[in-house]
Scaffold this motif. Structure first.
Motif, PDB file in Angstrom:
ATOM      1  N   ILE A   1       4.659   5.521 -16.156  1.00 16.39           N
ATOM      2  CA  ILE A   1       5.282   4.324 -15.365  1.00 16.39           C
ATOM      3  C   ILE A   1       5.454   4.465 -13.935  1.00 16.39           C
ATOM      4  CG2 ILE A   1       7.589   3.013 -15.051  1.00 16.39           C
ATOM      5  CD1 ILE A   1       7.879   3.078 -17.852  1.00 16.39           C
ATOM      6  N   PHE A   2       5.735   5.677 -13.546  1.00 17.60           N
ATOM      7  CA  PHE A   2       5.803   5.985 -12.006  1.00 17.60           C
ATOM      8  C   PHE A   2       4.623   5.920 -11.397  1.00 17.60           C
ATOM      9  CE2 PHE A   2       6.296   8.484  -8.221  1.00 17.60           C
ATOM     10  CZ  PHE A   2       7.675   7.907  -7.756  1.00 17.60           C
ATOM     11  N   VAL A   3       3.673   6.804 -11.955  1.00 24.82           N
ATOM     12  CA  VAL A   3       2.127   6.900 -11.435  1.00 24.82           C
ATOM     13  C   VAL A   3       1.553   5.606 -11.322  1.00 24.82           C
ATOM     14  CG1 VAL A   3      -0.024   7.868 -11.567  1.00 24.82           C
ATOM     15  CG2 VAL A   3       2.022   9.257 -11.938  1.00 24.82           C
ATOM     16  N   TYR A   4       1.911   4.833 -12.437  1.00 24.04           N
ATOM     17  CA  TYR A   4       0.973   3.532 -12.551  1.00 24.04           C
ATOM     18  C   TYR A   4       1.498   2.407 -11.462  1.00 24.04           C
ATOM     19  CZ  TYR A   4      -0.559  -1.120 -14.571  1.00 24.04           C
ATOM     20  OH  TYR A   4      -1.284  -2.289 -14.182  1.00 24.04           O
ATOM     21  N   VAL A   5       2.820   2.316 -11.486  1.00 28.45           N
ATOM     22  CA  VAL A   5       3.473   1.312 -10.266  1.00 28.45           C
ATOM     23  C   VAL A   5       3.282   1.759  -9.095  1.00 28.45           C
ATOM     24  CG1 VAL A   5       5.537   0.221  -9.758  1.00 28.45           C
ATOM     25  CG2 VAL A   5       5.295   0.745 -12.125  1.00 28.45           C
ATOM     26  N   ALA A   6       3.358   3.005  -8.676  1.00 30.66           N
ATOM     27  CA  ALA A   6       3.115   3.459  -7.328  1.00 30.66           C
ATOM     28  C   ALA A   6       1.737   3.289  -7.023  1.00 30.66           C
ATOM     29  CB  ALA A   6       3.337   5.083  -7.335  1.00 30.66           C
TER      30      ALA A   6
ATOM     31  N   LYS B   1      -0.382   0.919  -8.066  1.00 27.53           N
ATOM     32  CA  LYS B   1      -0.429  -0.615  -8.115  1.00 27.53           C
ATOM     33  C   LYS B   1       0.142  -1.011  -6.864  1.00 27.53           C
ATOM     34  CE  LYS B   1      -3.078  -1.465 -11.635  1.00 27.53           C
ATOM     35  NZ  LYS B   1      -4.316  -1.745 -11.431  1.00 27.53           N
ATOM     36  N   GLN B   2       1.329  -0.693  -6.395  1.00 32.23           N
ATOM     37  CA  GLN B   2       1.919  -0.888  -5.318  1.00 32.23           C
ATOM     38  C   GLN B   2       1.259  -0.540  -3.957  1.00 32.23           C
ATOM     39  OE1 GLN B   2       4.597  -2.947  -5.164  1.00 32.23           O
ATOM     40  NE2 GLN B   2       4.648  -2.947  -2.857  1.00 32.23           N
ATOM     41  N   LYS B   3       0.650   0.517  -4.059  1.00 36.29           N
ATOM     42  CA  LYS B   3      -0.151   1.050  -2.856  1.00 36.29           C
ATOM     43  C   LYS B   3      -1.415   0.030  -2.743  1.00 36.29           C
ATOM     44  CE  LYS B   3       1.189   5.664  -2.688  1.00 36.29           C
ATOM     45  NZ  LYS B   3       0.706   7.344  -2.629  1.00 36.29           N
TER      46      LYS B   3
ATOM     47  N   ILE C   1      -1.520  -2.921  -3.554  1.00 40.89           N
ATOM     48  CA  ILE C   1      -0.863  -4.601  -3.044  1.00 40.89           C
ATOM     49  C   ILE C   1      -0.572  -4.186  -1.626  1.00 40.89           C
ATOM     50  CG2 ILE C   1       1.151  -5.805  -3.096  1.00 40.89           C
ATOM     51  CD1 ILE C   1       1.446  -5.039  -6.284  1.00 40.89           C
ATOM     52  N   GLU C   2      -0.118  -2.921  -1.281  1.00 40.55           N
ATOM     53  CA  GLU C   2       0.211  -2.808   0.241  1.00 40.55           C
ATOM     54  C   GLU C   2      -1.063  -2.884   0.950  1.00 40.55           C
ATOM     55  OE1 GLU C   2       2.539   0.416   0.595  1.00 40.55           O
ATOM     56  OE2 GLU C   2       4.324  -0.638  -0.207  1.00 40.55           O
ATOM     57  N   GLU C   3      -2.234  -2.111   0.467  1.00 44.00           N
ATOM     58  CA  GLU C   3      -3.538  -2.242   1.105  1.00 44.00           C
ATOM     59  C   GLU C   3      -4.175  -3.555   1.146  1.00 44.00           C
ATOM     60  OE1 GLU C   3      -6.840  -0.559   2.793  1.00 44.00           O
ATOM     61  OE2 GLU C   3      -4.869  -0.002   2.607  1.00 44.00           O
ATOM     62  N   LEU C   4      -3.894  -4.493   0.189  1.00 44.16           N
ATOM     63  CA  LEU C   4      -4.442  -5.664   0.188  1.00 44.16           C
ATOM     64  C   LEU C   4      -3.684  -6.667   1.192  1.00 44.16           C
ATOM     65  CD1 LEU C   4      -4.842  -6.210  -3.727  1.00 44.16           C
ATOM     66  CD2 LEU C   4      -6.538  -6.210  -2.103  1.00 44.16           C
ATOM     67  N   ARG C   5      -2.376  -6.406   1.379  1.00 46.87           N
ATOM     68  CA  ARG C   5      -1.678  -7.262   2.493  1.00 46.87           C
ATOM     69  C   ARG C   5      -1.999  -6.773   3.809  1.00 46.87           C
ATOM     70  NH1 ARG C   5       4.374  -6.513  -0.394  1.00 46.87           N
ATOM     71  NH2 ARG C   5       4.146  -8.137  -1.871  1.00 46.87           N
ATOM     72  N   ARG C   6      -2.146  -5.353   4.012  1.00 46.02           N
ATOM     73  CA  ARG C   6      -2.790  -4.917   4.985  1.00 46.02           C
ATOM     74  C   ARG C   6      -4.202  -5.392   5.696  1.00 46.02           C
ATOM     75  NH1 ARG C   6      -5.740  -1.426   7.654  1.00 46.02           N
ATOM     76  NH2 ARG C   6      -7.122  -0.622   5.666  1.00 46.02           N
ATOM     77  N   LEU C   7      -4.919  -5.564   4.674  1.00 45.89           N
ATOM     78  CA  LEU C   7      -6.471  -6.131   4.603  1.00 45.89           C
ATOM     79  C   LEU C   7      -6.346  -7.648   5.268  1.00 45.89           C
ATOM     80  CD1 LEU C   7      -8.446  -4.461   2.124  1.00 45.89           C
ATOM     81  CD2 LEU C   7      -8.551  -3.923   4.586  1.00 45.89           C
ATOM     82  N   GLU C   8      -5.398  -8.330   4.466  1.00 42.16           N
ATOM     83  CA  GLU C   8      -5.166  -9.797   4.594  1.00 42.16           C
ATOM     84  C   GLU C   8      -4.539  -9.914   6.132  1.00 42.16           C
ATOM     85  OE1 GLU C   8      -4.994 -13.863   4.409  1.00 42.16           O
ATOM     86  OE2 GLU C   8      -6.112 -12.416   3.035  1.00 42.16           O
TER      87      GLU C   8
END
Length: 344
Positions: free
Chosen positions: A98-103, A105-107, A109-116
């Protein structure tokens, strides 16, 4: 109602002890003292075994799950791979997964936000940079159409200004295309043997008028003296040297000096372009290689340039498996450094 591990273990142990005693009660020849001993021993043994199973195998791992969820809520995604060990415990494996998967995915998401965010800023910057020369040329041409074309002096002056604006627009579009091609890998490096010493002399000749206008002296320092033969793409490295030297002349001190130095190492040459200008404030150093980023926008506009030069330099050197670094001190000057492999 809250059941602690000890209470659950005691209740289950009591149930097991009761069942054991009830079963033995039907066995012929079993005395009460024997039933009492069996009841106490089974109660104690079952209690500790069940407590261990619940406390160690269930509650402790469930608490770790809660801690993991808390870390995820707090956006704390730091984890060490050494802490993720192979285990047959399903709770521990679930917790780690759970921890590895969510970590991850969150990274993502943050990379997509940064690119946006980068995309929005880039579109805003491009719109602003394109608007200035287009509006300027448009204004001059419409003025001529409205009647100013009959005045020869005004006509020549406005046509010259319109041409200058369109030249700036052309340079901006070319730099944008070049940067896009470098980022996508469309431009391939054609490596060959390049004499950086001779190339720098040629760049000095090209920029001689610019240097004379600002009364800037240009110098080369090579250790050891002589040719500096490196493995590089001649056209792209010439672009790098031209950009760095021209920036040093434009943004250095008027009446100052620009020095290009070459230092021989075991397998590479270290290249440095240094000026003794006003320097770059520390808060800007991490961003000067971004597209359209300017330390002093008003002065940058006055001295020309598209704001893409250092971004292009960075990508060209990345394609040469090199990295450009910058050091600057206020009122002391700025130096850009990179390394290139020696020619075979």
């Amino acid at each position: 109602m809250f059941f602690s591990p000890r209470l659950i273990a005691f209740l289950l142990a009591g149930l097991i002890s009761g069942l054991t005693v009830a079963f033995l009660a039907f066995v012929e020849g079993v005395t009460r003292s024997m039933l009492f001993v069996v009841a106490v021993s089974s109660l104690i043994t079952s209690f500790f075994l069940i407590l261990f199973a619940i406390e160690i195998l269930v509650f402790r791992e469930v608490n770790k799950l809660y801690k993991t969820i808390h870390k995820l809520r707090m956006r704390d995604f730091s984890f060490s791979r050494s802490t993720i060990v192979k285990s047959n415990n399903p709770f521990r494996k679930l917790n780690d997964e759970i921890f590895v998967y969510v970590a991850r995915k969150q990274k993502e998401i943050e990379e997509l936000r940064r690119l946006e965010q980068f995309r929005r800023e880039f579109l805003a910057d491009v719109s602003h940079e394109l608007k200035t020369p287009v509006f300027a040329a448009q204004g001059f041409i419409h003025t001529l159409i409205d009647g100013a074309i009959d005045d020869e002096k005004v006509r020549d002056k406005f046509l010259s200004k319109a041409a200058k604006s369109l030249d700036g627009l052309d340079a901006l579009v070319k730099d944008l295309v070049a940067l896009s091609q470098l980022e996508t890998g469309e431009i391939k490096m054609n490596f060959g043997t390049v004499d950086l010493y001779q190339m720098t002399l040629e760049v000095f000749e090209q920029l001689e008028n610019t240097a004379n206008t600002r009364r800037t002296s240009l110098k080369i320092k090579a250790n050891p003296p002589g040719s500096v033969l490196v493995k590089a793409d001649p056209q792209r490295i010439a672009q790098v040297m031209t950009n760095l030297i021209e920036n040093a002349i434009k943004y250095g001190s008027e009446g100052g000096k620009v020095q290009v130095s070459f230092e021989e190492e075991k397998k590479q040459y270290a290249v440095q372009v240094r000026d003794n200008g006003p320097g770059i404030p520390p808060e800007h150093l991490n961003r000067i290689f971004e597209r359209f980023y300017r330390v002093d926008k008003s002065r940058s506009k006055e001295r020309g340039g598209t704001g893409l030069g250092l971004a292009i330099v960075k990508h060209i050197l990345n394609a040469h498996k090199s990295k450009i670094t910058v050091m600057s001190k206020l009122d002391k000057g700025t130096s850009f450094s990179f390394k290139l492999d020696k020619a075979d």
